[in-house]
Design a protein around this motif. Structure first.
Motif, mmCIF file in Angstrom:
data_model
loop_
_atom_site.group_PDB
_atom_site.id
_atom_site.type_symbol
_atom_site.label_atom_id
_atom_site.label_comp_id
_atom_site.label_asym_id
_atom_site.label_seq_id
_atom_site.Cartn_x
_atom_site.Cartn_y
_atom_site.Cartn_z
ATOM 1 N N THR A 32 0.940 -1.239 -0.002
ATOM 2 C CA THR A 32 -0.216 0.053 -0.091
ATOM 3 C C THR A 32 1.034 1.195 -0.019
ATOM 4 O O THR A 32 0.344 2.230 -0.571
ATOM 5 N N GLN A 35 2.135 2.821 -3.253
ATOM 6 C CA GLN A 35 1.213 3.556 -4.021
ATOM 7 C C GLN A 35 1.223 5.135 -3.614
ATOM 8 O O GLN A 35 0.440 5.987 -4.483
ATOM 9 N N LYS A 87 -6.583 10.091 -4.605
ATOM 10 C CA LYS A 87 -6.929 9.784 -6.192
ATOM 11 C C LYS A 87 -7.984 10.299 -6.796
ATOM 12 O O LYS A 87 -8.161 10.498 -8.010
#
Length: 88
Positions: A32, A35, A87
């Motif tokens: 994770t 990212q 995002k």
């Protein structure tokens, strides 16, 4: 008398399962963290995760380990939510 082929510090089944849970959590956290778009934030989070796992490496109390796994999963979910919001 034949010597045991098992190492002296063989894990019980319960300890083995907990160890696998911890390793899976560690891998998921690192995946994770990959990212995270900002390099310095990514490095900071990676260092933080490593340090937390190292610091708690010697924990042996079953309840303590279970609590730390639960807490780690909650922090992972929080990180995933934060990344999803960033995002969008």
């Amino acid at each position: 008398m034949a010597a045991s082929r098992l190492p002296p510090a063989t894990l019980t089944l319960k300890q083995f399962v907990r160890r696998q849970q911890v390793l899976l959590l560690y891998r998921r956290i690192l995946q994770t963290i990959r990212q995270v778009p900002n390099d310095s934030d990514r490095k900071h989070l990676k260092d933080w995760a490593r340090e937390e796992f190292k610091r708690n490496k010697s924990a042996t109390e079953e309840d303590t380990i279970r609590m730390m796994i639960t807490q780690g999963n909650m922090q992972l979910k929080e990180l995933e939510k934060t990344l999803a919001l960033a995002k969008s």
